[in-house]
Design a protein around this motif. Structure first.
Motif, PDB file in Angstrom:
ATOM      1  N   VAL A 179      48.144  14.571   4.835  1.00  0.00           N
ATOM      2  CA  VAL A 179      47.679  15.495   4.873  1.00  0.00           C
ATOM      3  C   VAL A 179      47.045  15.764   6.556  1.00  0.00           C
ATOM      4  O   VAL A 179      47.316  17.585   7.061  1.00  0.00           O
ATOM      5  N   THR A 183      50.198  21.130   2.976  1.00  0.00           N
ATOM      6  CA  THR A 183      49.380  21.078   2.080  1.00  0.00           C
ATOM      7  C   THR A 183      47.399  20.924   2.190  1.00  0.00           C
ATOM      8  O   THR A 183      46.934  20.953   1.536  1.00  0.00           O
ATOM      9  N   ALA A 232      46.161  19.479  -1.177  1.00  0.00           N
ATOM     10  CA  ALA A 232      46.752  18.352  -1.210  1.00  0.00           C
ATOM     11  C   ALA A 232      47.392  17.658  -1.956  1.00  0.00           C
ATOM     12  O   ALA A 232      48.281  16.489  -2.004  1.00  0.00           O
TER      13      ALA A 232
END
Length: 516
Positions: free
Chosen positions: A315, A336, A340
């Motif tokens: 991320v 993401t 995430a």
């Protein structure tokens, strides 16, 4: 990680694990005792373990002492039910030992801080994130119950420190005071359950359900680590076994071969809860199972060990370039930001996946962290992060076709220069060209913590059969019976999985008590 356990199967009976040294089964039947609280129904003529060492009777049997199992045990015992909780491990808690908090809307903590969250907005966001494949009524119940559930946890001694957004963007995450469910949730809930008279049997694994002739569930068999076999007669059984992430056979059926991922959760999730349910006629939901998973660079420290290349890598470096084993780019690397927990999904079909950075990118990612620098150096020494002065050399080191890889990077650099990613639509604001060596290819694989949603349940967490009818006396709670996440777990509304654990445990226990 465990393979699928090969054991003799029978509907409503207990398979005998050869690994446990059990000696066989009777060809006839063994019936639960009718004189205890375990019930007054005759059972089908089913094989049963030959050498039952002890028998227990209770109102409600909870199989598993993780977040959901503890919630069910406390709720059932609060209501006055004679409750037994069995746990395959030597300590309680399950995956809860690594959980940091719990979702809630309308809790006392939020009210005190003036936090006002619209539950409808939250529910809509979650349903949209699930691509409309989740249970809408299930979300309505979980979200609208969540504030009172947080207050109930507080009343039972669970300690929270603050309300924040965690990895989402809404103030709904009730963070544990010490940052861990193993410290703030598990001890308090075990103490509350024991105070209410719950009997805990540790090192005791459920192996099969006992089924009456009318199809209802009236107890379970269990095996102890010392080799004993226990029969527990109950009016209701609540399965809270925490998923099948340790079961390689089940994981492979979901598309993850053993060599392609690592397990990040705590031990004890071997799929026996799922197997017991299937043997009892519960509808199999594994085709819709979601995984609570993140990216990991093999050999590097874990997330709770301040691992820079564990979870964070998926991320925190959207400017990098992701390529597969052929050197092809396959995704917009900023994806993401939406969720995430989606970070592992695009790489499942890859044989290998690399996150590629040049030196300026890597420096931006490390951000001067000396621990992260040491982790980088160790991973390079282990061969999980590859370093080279040129892109051609990097491709050779990664066993990638050099021509394809260099063409991929050149094409990407052209998109950076033009300001438009014509292939995947990556935001131009975070695009950086790869120009300055040394260059790095960071090998990433999925790290699976939990499987979610393998046995189908209804709104009260009754297990349902192939005709979608509830199976009397059988409930499935926690991640095993969650109908809120199909194929993907959502994390923007943080703490939802744990909120489901608490809510499902309480709802099932209340319904079971009402049906005693």
């Amino acid at each position: 990680m465990k393979k699928g356990i090969d054991r003799r199967q029978f509907v409503g009976g207990a398979g005998i694990l050869a690994a446990a040294g059990m000696v066989g089964m009777l060809a006839g039947c063994s019936q639960p005792q009718a004189n205890g609280t375990g019930g007054d129904k005759a059972v089908d003529t089913q094989p049963a373990p030959q050498n039952i060492s002890e028998t227990h009777d209770c109102d409600i049997l909870v199989i598993g002492s993780g977040a959901a199992g503890l919630a069910a045990a406390v709720q059932a015992s609060e209501l006055g039910a004679n409750t037994i909780c069995i746990e395959s491990q030597s300590i309680p808690g399950g995956n809860m030992n690594g959980v940091e908090g719990c979702f809630g809307v309308g809790s006392r903590m939020q009210q005190k801080e003036g936090i006002d969250v619209d539950p409808g907005t939250v529910i809509r966001l979650e349903i949209e994130q699930s691509q409309y494949r989740c249970s809408g009524p299930g979300y309505v119940d979980m979200v609208h119950n969540s504030g009172e559930n947080i207050d109930w946890l507080l009343d039972n001694g669970v300690t929270f420190g603050q309300v924040d957004v965690d990895k989402g963007d809404i103030l709904v995450f009730h963070r544990f005071a010490k940052g861990s469910g193993g410290k703030d949730y598990v001890p308090a809930m075990v103490a509350a359950a024991e105070k209410n008279g719950v009997t805990f049997l540790y090192d005791t694994e459920g192996t099969g359900l006992i089924k009456a002739d009318d199809g209802s569930i009236v107890g379970a068999y269990a095996e102890t680590k010392s080799g004993g076999t226990i029969q527990i007669n109950a009016k209701s059984v609540i399965i809270a076994t925490g998923g099948f992430a340790d079961n390689e056979e089940y994981m492979a059926a979901c598309g993850l071969e053993p060599q392609s991922y690592v397990i990040g959760g705590v031990p004890g999730h071997d799929g026996l809860g799922h197997q017991m349910g299937i043997e009892a006629g519960v509808r199999d939901n594994r085709g819709n199972s979601a995984m609570l998973a993140a990216l990991k660079v093999p050999t590097t420290p874990g997330y709770y060990e301040n691992g820079k290349f564990d979870f964070v890598i998926g991320v925190a470096a959207p400017f990098a370039v992701w390529v597969n084993e052929k050197g092809e780019r396959f995704i917009n690397e900023d994806f993401t930001a939406v969720n995430a927990m989606s970070m592992t999904l695009p790489i499942w079909r890859n044989e290998r996946t690399y996150i590629v950075m040049d030196t300026p990118m890597l420096n931006a990612f490390l951000n001067g962290d000396s621990d992260a620098q040491k982790q980088l150096e160790d991973a390079i020494a282990e061969g999980e992060i590859l370093q080279a002065d040129t892109l051609d050399e990097l491709a050779v080191n990664a066993n990638i076709d050099s021509k394809t890889f260099v063409a991929t990077i050149d094409r990407y650099n052209g998109f950076v220069e033009s300001g438009t990613d014509l292939d995947y639509g990556k935001s131009s604001e975070i695009m950086m060209s790869l120009e300055s060596g040394p260059f790095y290819a960071i090998h990433v694989i999925p790290q699976v913590n939990t499987s979610i949603g393998s046995l189908q349940t209804d709104r009260t967490f009754h297990a349902v059969n192939e005709d979608y009818e509830p199976i009397e006396g059988l409930y499935v709670v926690g991640v095993e019976g969650a109908m809120l996440w199909n194929n993907i777990y959502t994390i923007n509304v943080s703490g939802g999985c744990n909120a489901n654990n608490v809510n499902s445990g309480r709802v099932a226990a209340r319904d079971a008590f009402e049906n005693l």
